[in-house]
Design an enzyme around this catalytic site. Structure first.
Site, PDB file in Angstrom:
ATOM      1  N   LYS A  35       0.781  -0.743  -0.120  1.00 47.92           N
ATOM      2  CA  LYS A  35      -0.197   0.073   0.084  1.00 47.92           C
ATOM      3  C   LYS A  35       1.018   1.255  -0.063  1.00 47.92           C
ATOM      4  O   LYS A  35       2.380   1.032   0.765  1.00 47.92           O
ATOM      5  CB  LYS A  35      -0.866  -0.098   1.392  1.00 47.92           C
ATOM      6  CG  LYS A  35      -0.199  -0.099   2.743  1.00 47.92           C
ATOM      7  CD  LYS A  35      -1.341   0.238   3.420  1.00 47.92           C
ATOM      8  CE  LYS A  35      -0.205   0.313   5.505  1.00 47.92           C
ATOM      9  NZ  LYS A  35      -0.483  -0.531   6.499  1.00 47.92           N
ATOM     10  N   ARG A 131     -10.786   1.408  14.923  1.00 45.19           N
ATOM     11  CA  ARG A 131     -10.622   2.090  13.978  1.00 45.19           C
ATOM     12  C   ARG A 131     -11.760   0.858  12.882  1.00 45.19           C
ATOM     13  O   ARG A 131     -12.517   1.337  12.611  1.00 45.19           O
ATOM     14  CB  ARG A 131      -9.367   1.635  13.277  1.00 45.19           C
ATOM     15  CG  ARG A 131      -8.616   2.681  12.165  1.00 45.19           C
ATOM     16  CD  ARG A 131      -7.482   2.749  12.324  1.00 45.19           C
ATOM     17  NE  ARG A 131      -6.888   0.866  11.340  1.00 45.19           N
ATOM     18  CZ  ARG A 131      -6.071   0.897  10.792  1.00 45.19           C
ATOM     19  NH1 ARG A 131      -4.627   1.987  10.806  1.00 45.19           N
ATOM     20  NH2 ARG A 131      -5.431  -0.042  10.385  1.00 45.19           N
ATOM     21  N   TYR A 268      16.901  30.308   3.415  1.00 48.56           N
ATOM     22  CA  TYR A 268      16.229  30.592   4.168  1.00 48.56           C
ATOM     23  C   TYR A 268      16.174  31.128   5.455  1.00 48.56           C
ATOM     24  O   TYR A 268      16.171  30.668   6.088  1.00 48.56           O
ATOM     25  CB  TYR A 268      14.609  30.126   3.725  1.00 48.56           C
ATOM     26  CG  TYR A 268      14.185  30.049   2.090  1.00 48.56           C
ATOM     27  CD1 TYR A 268      13.942  31.094   1.026  1.00 48.56           C
ATOM     28  CD2 TYR A 268      14.578  28.945   1.064  1.00 48.56           C
ATOM     29  CE1 TYR A 268      13.566  31.747   0.307  1.00 48.56           C
ATOM     30  CE2 TYR A 268      13.310  28.835   0.399  1.00 48.56           C
ATOM     31  CZ  TYR A 268      13.741  29.950  -0.924  1.00 48.56           C
ATOM     32  OH  TYR A 268      13.680  30.184  -1.621  1.00 48.56           O
ATOM     33  N   MET A 316      12.308  24.047  -0.918  1.00 49.71           N
ATOM     34  CA  MET A 316      10.874  22.358  -1.389  1.00 49.71           C
ATOM     35  C   MET A 316      11.823  22.061  -2.804  1.00 49.71           C
ATOM     36  O   MET A 316      11.631  20.422  -2.891  1.00 49.71           O
ATOM     37  CB  MET A 316      10.271  24.362  -2.572  1.00 49.71           C
ATOM     38  CG  MET A 316       9.301  22.866  -2.700  1.00 49.71           C
ATOM     39  SD  MET A 316       8.275  24.161  -3.829  1.00 49.71           S
ATOM     40  CE  MET A 316       6.810  25.419  -2.955  1.00 49.71           C
TER      41      MET A 316
HETATM   42  C1  PLP Z   1      -0.225  -1.401   6.815  1.00 50.70           C
HETATM   43  C2  PLP Z   1      -0.221  -2.640   7.479  1.00 50.70           C
HETATM   44  C3  PLP Z   1      -0.372  -3.519   8.034  1.00 50.70           C
HETATM   45  C4  PLP Z   1       1.276  -4.015   7.669  1.00 50.70           C
HETATM   46  O1  PLP Z   1       1.806  -3.327   8.962  1.00 50.70           O
HETATM   47  P1  PLP Z   1       2.999  -3.546   8.942  1.00 50.70           P
HETATM   48  O2  PLP Z   1       3.854  -3.187  10.377  1.00 50.70           O
HETATM   49  O3  PLP Z   1       4.055  -2.215   7.540  1.00 50.70           O
HETATM   50  O4  PLP Z   1       4.258  -4.586   8.811  1.00 50.70           O
HETATM   51  C5  PLP Z   1      -0.689  -4.617   8.285  1.00 50.70           C
HETATM   52  N1  PLP Z   1      -2.418  -4.575   8.262  1.00 50.70           N
HETATM   53  C6  PLP Z   1      -3.090  -3.849   8.115  1.00 50.70           C
HETATM   54  C7  PLP Z   1      -4.702  -4.373   8.009  1.00 50.70           C
HETATM   55  C8  PLP Z   1      -2.076  -2.800   7.318  1.00 50.70           C
HETATM   56  O5  PLP Z   1      -3.010  -1.333   6.886  1.00 50.70           O
END
Ligand code: PLP
Length: 376
Positions: A35, A131, A268, A316
């Site tokens: 992801k 969550r 800056y 930047m």
């Molecule tokens: C991001 C995520 C993971 C992976 O977590 P890590 O700590 O990066 O291994 C696993 N399960 C869910 C639901 C996640 O959102």
């Protein structure tokens, strides 16, 4: 050539996946979590390396990520872990028998169940993170409703809130207990061979009971530790999982060099003033490219195997470095932002320490539009 180069090490990914394989054994499957542009490593490059290295499934957050992978990898099993906004309008795009969709509500299951081909439905359970997911306290009622409505359920999952944060794991154990109770409740209602999963990197390393049918490994796939506490917990538990190998190197080149007199302001806000003759290098990387602005006057890059301190504020698209002690450095020479140079190394963890965040955020912020270059 781009202003930054991001290299991915195929052998590091293979090493990290092999390390988990050994840990989890043959019964549990390995989901490579890609992801958020594969934690900044590059979605498609990482997906391709992970699949080559034998990952069983890919884990993503969004439908968009799943569709991008699908365009290139027609057969990959993709676990969509985040909730999908506007599901009703977009549900048709989920008609894919190799999409595994994690849902938190029965309405979502009903929408997905109508599709053909039907994606695999995994129910999320909130066991103590507040969550997503059905509250574990409602498991009985919900299992009954799903059974009565004959909704196709193939998996059940939860996520730990604080495995990475502590060396004391009572909250994780409470969550694991709640999850196991929920699995039992569903079994009582006829859901006997659900695919059960809850472990991310830290919990997969720490708790053998959490590995279940698959582990969802993100940060450690990239060769990074979920936290120092995870490392510490393992050593307290006298477990040795081995070394992770960071998969990413971030490089740029010196774009400009100047010699400054003592008493010259840099950058800056004139936040830095030289105290002696200073040789200064400019590199074409700033906060747009993903460098945290809190590295201003704080933190280093590597030039010729030496640390070069960041002077003044991160701009930047540019950053200034002190290369007074590296007289051979010249325009066009490599500068390592994350990775090794000679005997020196700067890690995502160093950046996290310098800027008061976690390694996850450091790598995720690296600009997505640079090509990711795969090395062996
Ligand atoms: C991001 C995520 C993971 C992976 O977590 P890590 O700590 O990066 O291994 C696993 N399960 C869910 C639901 C996640 O959102």
């Amino acid at each position: 050539m781009q202003s930054s180069q991001i290299y991915l090490s195929r052998s590091a990914f293979s090493h990290n996946i092999a390390l988990f394989r050994k840990l989890i054994g043959p019964k549990s499957k390995f989901t490579a979590v890609v992801k958020s542009n594969a934690y900044g490593h590059g979605l498609l490059a990482t997906a391709s390396i992970a699949l080559d290295a034998g990952a069983d499934y890919l884990g993503v957050n969004s439908l968009e990520e799943a569709l991008s992978i699908r365009r290139v990898f027609s057969k990959a099993t993709i676990l969509i872990m985040g909730s999908i906004p506007h599901l009703k309008e977009r549900v048709a795009e989920l008609a894919d028998e190799n999409f595994w969709v994690m849902v938190s509500r029965i309405e979502e299951m009903e929408l997905l169940a109508k599709l053909s081909p039907t994606p695999k439905i995994h129910l999320k359970v909130d066991t103590g993170m507040s969550r997503l997911g059905i509250p574990h306290q409602n498991a009985e009622v919900i299992a009954k409703e799903i059974a009565e409505k004959k909704l196709p359920l193939t998996g059940i999952a939860t996520h730990f809130a604080s495995t990475e944060d502590f060396t004391e794991h009572s909250h994780s154990m409470l969550q694991l207990g709640n999850f196991q109770d929920t699995i039992d409740t569903f079994a009582k209602h006829g859901f006997i061979d659900l695919i059960c999963h809850c472990a991310s990197s830290a919990s997969a390393m720490l708790f053998s009971e959490a590995r279940m049918d698959l582990v969802r490994v993100g940060i450690s796939l990239y060769g990074l530790w979920p936290s120092l506490e995870t490392k510490l917990s393992l050593s307290l538990m006298k477990k040795d999982v081995g070394m992770l190998k960071p998969a990413l190197t971030w490089k740029t080149q010196i774009q400009h060099i100047q010699n400054l007199n003592p008493g010259t302001f840099v950058g800056y806000g004139s936040t830095f003033k030289t105290t002696h003759e200073t040789r200064l290098a400019v590199v074409p990387v700033g906060y747009y490219e993903g460098l945290d602005r809190k590295l201003s006057n704080h933190g280093y890059m590597l030039v010729h195997g030496e640390r070069a301190k960041i002077l003044g504020r991160i701009c930047m698209n540019m950053t200034m470095l002190d290369i007074t002690h590296i007289p051979d450095a010249k325009i066009g020479d490599d500068v390592v932002i994350i990775g090794k140079s000679g005997n020196e190394m700067i890690s995502a963890d160093d950046h996290a320490t310098w800027t008061g965040t976690i390694n996850y955020e450091v790598v995720t912020k690296i600009l997505g539009s640079f090509p990711r270059i795969i090395e062996d």
